[in-house]
Write a protein that holds these residues in place. Structure first.
Motif, PDB file in Angstrom:
ATOM      1  N   ILE A  25      -8.734 -37.036  10.298  1.00 36.71           N
ATOM      2  CA  ILE A  25      -7.479 -37.196  11.037  1.00 36.71           C
ATOM      3  C   ILE A  25      -7.492 -38.359  12.010  1.00 36.71           C
ATOM      4  O   ILE A  25      -6.437 -38.750  12.513  1.00 36.71           O
ATOM      5  CB  ILE A  25      -7.081 -35.901  11.787  1.00 36.71           C
ATOM      6  N   ASP A  26      -8.677 -38.915  12.294  1.00 38.15           N
ATOM      7  CA  ASP A  26      -8.729 -40.016  13.253  1.00 38.15           C
ATOM      8  C   ASP A  26     -10.108 -40.657  13.173  1.00 38.15           C
ATOM      9  O   ASP A  26     -11.024 -40.108  12.571  1.00 38.15           O
ATOM     10  CB  ASP A  26      -8.473 -39.498  14.675  1.00 38.15           C
ATOM     11  N   ALA A  27     -10.220 -41.806  13.794  1.00 34.47           N
ATOM     12  CA  ALA A  27     -11.504 -42.504  13.927  1.00 34.47           C
ATOM     13  C   ALA A  27     -11.455 -43.251  15.250  1.00 34.47           C
ATOM     14  O   ALA A  27     -10.376 -43.593  15.746  1.00 34.47           O
ATOM     15  CB  ALA A  27     -11.719 -43.465  12.769  1.00 34.47           C
ATOM     16  N   ARG A  28     -12.602 -43.480  15.817  1.00 33.46           N
ATOM     17  CA  ARG A  28     -12.730 -44.291  17.033  1.00 33.46           C
ATOM     18  C   ARG A  28     -13.595 -45.487  16.668  1.00 33.46           C
ATOM     19  O   ARG A  28     -14.818 -45.426  16.758  1.00 33.46           O
ATOM     20  CB  ARG A  28     -13.365 -43.495  18.168  1.00 33.46           C
ATOM     21  N   TRP A  32     -17.039 -43.290  15.562  1.00 35.25           N
ATOM     22  CA  TRP A  32     -16.771 -41.855  15.362  1.00 35.25           C
ATOM     23  C   TRP A  32     -15.734 -41.630  14.276  1.00 35.25           C
ATOM     24  O   TRP A  32     -14.758 -42.375  14.183  1.00 35.25           O
ATOM     25  CB  TRP A  32     -16.218 -41.221  16.644  1.00 35.25           C
ATOM     26  N   LEU A  33     -15.924 -40.558  13.498  1.00 39.23           N
ATOM     27  CA  LEU A  33     -14.896 -40.027  12.606  1.00 39.23           C
ATOM     28  C   LEU A  33     -14.512 -38.665  13.146  1.00 39.23           C
ATOM     29  O   LEU A  33     -15.366 -37.930  13.656  1.00 39.23           O
ATOM     30  CB  LEU A  33     -15.422 -39.874  11.182  1.00 39.23           C
ATOM     31  N   HIS A  58     -14.094 -31.774  14.457  1.00 36.03           N
ATOM     32  CA  HIS A  58     -15.457 -32.259  14.269  1.00 36.03           C
ATOM     33  C   HIS A  58     -15.480 -33.751  14.575  1.00 36.03           C
ATOM     34  O   HIS A  58     -14.824 -34.538  13.883  1.00 36.03           O
ATOM     35  CB  HIS A  58     -15.838 -32.032  12.804  1.00 36.03           C
ATOM     36  N   THR A  59     -16.204 -34.144  15.596  1.00 33.83           N
ATOM     37  CA  THR A  59     -16.344 -35.545  15.976  1.00 33.83           C
ATOM     38  C   THR A  59     -17.726 -35.989  15.519  1.00 33.83           C
ATOM     39  O   THR A  59     -18.739 -35.536  16.060  1.00 33.83           O
ATOM     40  CB  THR A  59     -16.183 -35.696  17.504  1.00 33.83           C
ATOM     41  N   LEU A 163      -5.594 -33.638  19.612  1.00 38.93           N
ATOM     42  CA  LEU A 163      -5.549 -33.736  18.152  1.00 38.93           C
ATOM     43  C   LEU A 163      -5.251 -32.381  17.517  1.00 38.93           C
ATOM     44  O   LEU A 163      -4.487 -32.307  16.544  1.00 38.93           O
ATOM     45  CB  LEU A 163      -6.864 -34.302  17.617  1.00 38.93           C
ATOM     46  N   LEU A 164      -5.832 -31.320  18.051  1.00 38.32           N
ATOM     47  CA  LEU A 164      -5.515 -29.981  17.530  1.00 38.32           C
ATOM     48  C   LEU A 164      -4.036 -29.690  17.720  1.00 38.32           C
ATOM     49  O   LEU A 164      -3.378 -29.194  16.801  1.00 38.32           O
ATOM     50  CB  LEU A 164      -6.366 -28.907  18.215  1.00 38.32           C
TER      51      LEU A 164
END
Length: 174
Positions: A25-28, A32-33, A58-59, A163-164
């Motif tokens: 759902i995202d990445a930094r 990070w995923l 989950h990061t 995000l949740l």
């Protein structure tokens, strides 16, 4: 739009500890995923009988030796976070692998935290022959996790909760 991935938690010897489908759902950046685990669609294998039903954010560290799972109950309330000391994750296609190094930082509501499984780490490190650099990576991951928790740094800056909230809003009424 779902972006399915499979997160595999491996032991140092390469054997599978668990596999858990989710949605990326995202990445930094390249660091990070972030994967969302929905109990309606994503079942962990093997299932953990004591684990209550709920949502996971989950990061997964791609550069740091730590992976963090924020766990929320079915109403979206924070239950705990588990910071796994882990070798940085690798990606092959839609599979994200990380090697769990046994040590954990557990974070409870209110920010209380503690280190868990020191004895498990020592036993597995001896049994599986963790080299010095792997032992060092495990403790570096724990120190990094403690700094993130104590300083309120990502992912302990409210990002998993936001995000949740976004994922639950997109999902519709519970």
């Amino acid at each position: 739009m779902p972006n399915p991935v499979l997160v595999r938690k491996l032991k140092y010897d390469g054997s599978l500890r668990s596999a858990w489908p989710g949605d990326l759902i995202d990445a930094r950046g390249d660091d990070w995923l972030i994967v969302f685990h929905d109990p309606e669609r994503h079942q962990k294998e093997p299932p953990e009988p004591a684990e209550p039903r709920g949502f996971g954010i989950h990061t997964i560290g791609l550069r740091e030796p730590v992976t963090v799972l924020h766990w929320f109950d079915e109403l979206g309330r924070f239950v705990e976070a588990k910071c796994d000391a882990a070798l940085p994750a690798t990606i092959a296609g839609r599979t994200i692998d990380f090697v769990d190094l046994d040590l954990d930082v557990i974070v409870l509501p209110g920010g209380h935290h503690y280190i868990r499984d020191r004895d498990v780490f020592e036993a597995r490190a001896a049994a599986m022959g963790y080299p010095h650099e792997v032992r060092r990576a495990a403790w570096c991951g724990i120190l990094h996790a403690l700094r993130m928790v104590r300083r309120g740094r990502f992912p302990f800056d409210g990002t998993p909760e936001a995000l949740l909230g976004r994922e639950l809003a997109a999902r519709g009424p519970l």
